[in-house]
Design a protein around this motif. Sequence first.
Motif, PDB file in Angstrom:
ATOM      1  N   GLY A 137      46.969  45.192  24.733  1.00  7.80           N
ATOM      2  CA  GLY A 137      46.632  46.017  25.885  1.00  7.80           C
ATOM      3  C   GLY A 137      45.883  45.279  26.969  1.00  7.80           C
ATOM      4  N   GLY A 138      45.734  43.952  26.815  1.00  5.76           N
ATOM      5  CA  GLY A 138      45.029  43.150  27.801  1.00  5.76           C
ATOM      6  C   GLY A 138      45.965  42.531  28.820  1.00  5.76           C
ATOM      7  N   ALA A 139      45.446  41.552  29.574  1.00  5.70           N
ATOM      8  CA  ALA A 139      46.227  40.932  30.637  1.00  5.70           C
ATOM      9  C   ALA A 139      45.845  39.469  30.781  1.00  5.70           C
ATOM     10  CB  ALA A 139      45.997  41.666  31.960  1.00  5.70           C
ATOM     11  N   VAL A 140      46.811  38.689  31.229  1.00  6.95           N
ATOM     12  CA  VAL A 140      46.595  37.288  31.601  1.00  6.95           C
ATOM     13  C   VAL A 140      46.972  37.166  33.071  1.00  6.95           C
ATOM     14  CG1 VAL A 140      47.217  34.887  31.186  1.00  6.95           C
ATOM     15  CG2 VAL A 140      47.112  36.490  29.260  1.00  6.95           C
ATOM     16  N   LEU A 141      45.988  36.910  33.911  1.00  8.52           N
ATOM     17  CA  LEU A 141      46.218  36.850  35.353  1.00  8.52           C
ATOM     18  C   LEU A 141      46.037  35.425  35.850  1.00  8.52           C
ATOM     19  CD1 LEU A 141      44.257  40.037  36.504  1.00  8.52           C
ATOM     20  CD2 LEU A 141      46.655  39.852  35.760  1.00  8.52           C
ATOM     21  N   THR A 142      47.016  34.930  36.603  1.00  6.59           N
ATOM     22  CA  THR A 142      46.946  33.586  37.184  1.00  6.59           C
ATOM     23  C   THR A 142      46.596  33.665  38.664  1.00  6.59           C
ATOM     24  OG1 THR A 142      49.338  33.615  37.576  1.00  6.59           O
ATOM     25  CG2 THR A 142      48.564  32.644  35.498  1.00  6.59           C
ATOM     26  N   GLY A 143      46.248  32.526  39.242  1.00  4.76           N
ATOM     27  CA  GLY A 143      45.826  32.500  40.646  1.00  4.76           C
ATOM     28  C   GLY A 143      44.518  33.212  40.858  1.00  4.76           C
ATOM     29  N   MET A 144      43.648  33.207  39.849  1.00  9.37           N
ATOM     30  CA  MET A 144      42.389  33.955  39.898  1.00  9.37           C
ATOM     31  C   MET A 144      41.194  33.008  39.782  1.00  9.37           C
ATOM     32  SD  MET A 144      42.664  37.258  40.224  1.00  9.37           S
ATOM     33  CE  MET A 144      44.017  38.441  40.337  1.00  9.37           C
ATOM     34  N   ARG A 145      40.952  32.251  40.819  1.00  3.50           N
ATOM     35  CA  ARG A 145      39.788  31.357  40.833  1.00  3.50           C
ATOM     36  C   ARG A 145      38.512  32.187  40.981  1.00  3.50           C
ATOM     37  NH1 ARG A 145      39.707  26.146  41.068  1.00  3.50           N
ATOM     38  NH2 ARG A 145      41.925  26.131  41.661  1.00  3.50           N
ATOM     39  N   VAL A 146      37.548  31.948  40.118  1.00  2.00           N
ATOM     40  CA  VAL A 146      36.320  32.730  40.105  1.00  2.00           C
ATOM     41  C   VAL A 146      35.407  32.314  41.251  1.00  2.00           C
ATOM     42  CG1 VAL A 146      34.235  33.261  38.787  1.00  2.00           C
ATOM     43  CG2 VAL A 146      36.453  33.154  37.636  1.00  2.00           C
ATOM     44  N   ASP A 147      34.949  33.303  42.016  1.00  2.00           N
ATOM     45  CA  ASP A 147      34.064  33.047  43.157  1.00  2.00           C
ATOM     46  C   ASP A 147      32.617  33.405  42.864  1.00  2.00           C
ATOM     47  OD1 ASP A 147      36.162  32.216  44.963  1.00  2.00           O
ATOM     48  OD2 ASP A 147      36.762  34.327  45.052  1.00  2.00           O
ATOM     49  N   ALA A 148      32.393  34.387  41.995  1.00  3.21           N
ATOM     50  CA  ALA A 148      31.020  34.823  41.708  1.00  3.21           C
ATOM     51  C   ALA A 148      31.006  35.607  40.411  1.00  3.21           C
ATOM     52  CB  ALA A 148      30.467  35.681  42.851  1.00  3.21           C
ATOM     53  N   ILE A 149      29.839  35.610  39.768  1.00  2.52           N
ATOM     54  CA  ILE A 149      29.625  36.345  38.521  1.00  2.52           C
ATOM     55  C   ILE A 149      28.261  37.020  38.602  1.00  2.52           C
ATOM     56  CG2 ILE A 149      29.404  36.166  36.003  1.00  2.52           C
ATOM     57  CD1 ILE A 149      31.014  33.556  36.174  1.00  2.52           C
ATOM     58  N   ALA A 150      28.197  38.247  38.134  1.00  2.00           N
ATOM     59  CA  ALA A 150      26.907  38.953  38.138  1.00  2.00           C
ATOM     60  C   ALA A 150      26.854  39.914  36.961  1.00  2.00           C
ATOM     61  CB  ALA A 150      26.714  39.715  39.443  1.00  2.00           C
ATOM     62  N   ARG A 151      25.633  40.255  36.586  1.00  2.00           N
ATOM     63  CA  ARG A 151      25.432  41.302  35.593  1.00  2.00           C
ATOM     64  C   ARG A 151      25.922  42.636  36.150  1.00  2.00           C
ATOM     65  NH1 ARG A 151      24.172  40.268  30.241  1.00  2.00           N
ATOM     66  NH2 ARG A 151      22.486  38.747  30.034  1.00  2.00           N
ATOM     67  N   ALA A 152      26.410  43.465  35.243  1.00  2.00           N
ATOM     68  CA  ALA A 152      26.810  44.824  35.599  1.00  2.00           C
ATOM     69  C   ALA A 152      26.315  45.752  34.499  1.00  2.00           C
ATOM     70  CB  ALA A 152      28.329  44.913  35.730  1.00  2.00           C
ATOM     71  N   GLY A 158      40.113  36.043  42.919  1.00  5.38           N
ATOM     72  CA  GLY A 158      41.366  36.444  43.548  1.00  5.38           C
ATOM     73  C   GLY A 158      41.228  37.629  44.478  1.00  5.38           C
ATOM     74  N   GLY A 159      40.053  37.791  45.079  1.00  4.07           N
ATOM     75  CA  GLY A 159      39.835  38.910  45.976  1.00  4.07           C
ATOM     76  C   GLY A 159      39.652  40.234  45.268  1.00  4.07           C
ATOM     77  N   GLU A 160      39.460  40.207  43.939  1.00  4.83           N
ATOM     78  CA  GLU A 160      39.298  41.423  43.165  1.00  4.83           C
ATOM     79  C   GLU A 160      38.022  41.350  42.330  1.00  4.83           C
ATOM     80  OE1 GLU A 160      42.745  42.044  40.760  1.00  4.83           O
ATOM     81  OE2 GLU A 160      44.145  41.544  42.378  1.00  4.83           O
ATOM     82  N   THR A 161      37.555  42.505  41.897  1.00  2.00           N
ATOM     83  CA  THR A 161      36.404  42.587  40.997  1.00  2.00           C
ATOM     84  C   THR A 161      36.885  42.993  39.611  1.00  2.00           C
ATOM     85  OG1 THR A 161      34.977  43.281  42.826  1.00  2.00           O
ATOM     86  CG2 THR A 161      34.150  43.626  40.601  1.00  2.00           C
ATOM     87  N   HIS A 162      36.435  42.257  38.610  1.00  8.97           N
ATOM     88  CA  HIS A 162      36.837  42.504  37.226  1.00  8.97           C
ATOM     89  C   HIS A 162      35.579  42.724  36.392  1.00  8.97           C
ATOM     90  CE1 HIS A 162      40.746  40.779  38.438  1.00  8.97           C
ATOM     91  NE2 HIS A 162      40.007  39.879  39.073  1.00  8.97           N
TER      92      HIS A 162
END
Length: 358
Positions: free
Chosen positions: A147-162, A171-175
Amino acid sequence: MYEFLIIGGGIAGLAAGQALAPLGRVLVLEAEAAIGHHASGRSAALFEESYGKPAVIALNRASRPDHATAGHLSARGFLLVAVEGEDAAFEADLQAMSIAEMSVADARTRVPILSDGVTRAAFEPDAMDLDTDAMLQAGARAVRAGGGAVLTGMRVDAIARAPGGWQVWAGGETHEARTLVNAAGPWADAVARMAGATPLGLTPLRRSMARLKAPGGHDVRGWPMLMGAGESWYAKPDAGAWIVSPAEEDPSEPLDAFADDMVLAEGLARYQEAVTEEVTRPIATWAGLRTFTPDRLLAIGPSELDGFWWSVGQGGYGFQTAPAAARLLADRIAGRGSELGAETVAALDPRRFLRMTA
């Protein structure tokens, strides 16, 4: 929200995803346009059980049944050779790899292009080829099947606690995920800094390769891998051609590596001493980055931050250790006991570097 978010779509990340999928939905983010683009796509693809330090050998041994069951192993063999002046390096290799010496005449029956300059030889019949592409694809399939996903072209720009976990911008998205696994290879220390974790001091080391025509028109498909004493070079059949590497370990910044022409020429000259056939112009050249921790052991386990885990430092052992290394990660995240001894688990714990700098 995913249960696990893995940064890095090489063998470390995809094997981790395969092992974690039974525990919850997995998202793998790969910066490049395809999985396995960097080191994983440029591997020599050999399983040699005795290659590495004791903790690596333990992972090799624990991984072998998985490779065999999956059908990822095929016969290859490994031939070590030395020329005059290399006896000390040859003896060290014999001891380190626990392989048996054989006559040069017998070695020449396996690789007929060995030159008169070869003075000693040893053979390990149990070395195997690994189907690296099949391993990568199996990891990706397992992630998706859970049920998961493998996404390419997704260079990480930032990481934060949630709340309840982590947010990753790529990739211009929030995960979002509850648990973050850093399997970013040469870029893993940079990923750690984004998350506020202490870097491990990872060092990417470049290794160049050249693909040559099959020497002398021989059918090389059944030849073993060939290595110079002290891993001063190696050669191996590859899709009907013959690849040769100078086996260099030159420090590099994290990047899409390319072969150094001078280093490649020097390595081909060392290889030339051991063979009769003249080195021809390469069909193609390339390089990859093999990323090591300061003690050259993998780092599999927790960081000092809750929910941030490491699967890095695979160096030249990534594919052959992948099943057991991924299982160790999953066992530790799940709070289960490991098939590996306590000494091996401790030797691979990333927090050993925090203790060294405390």
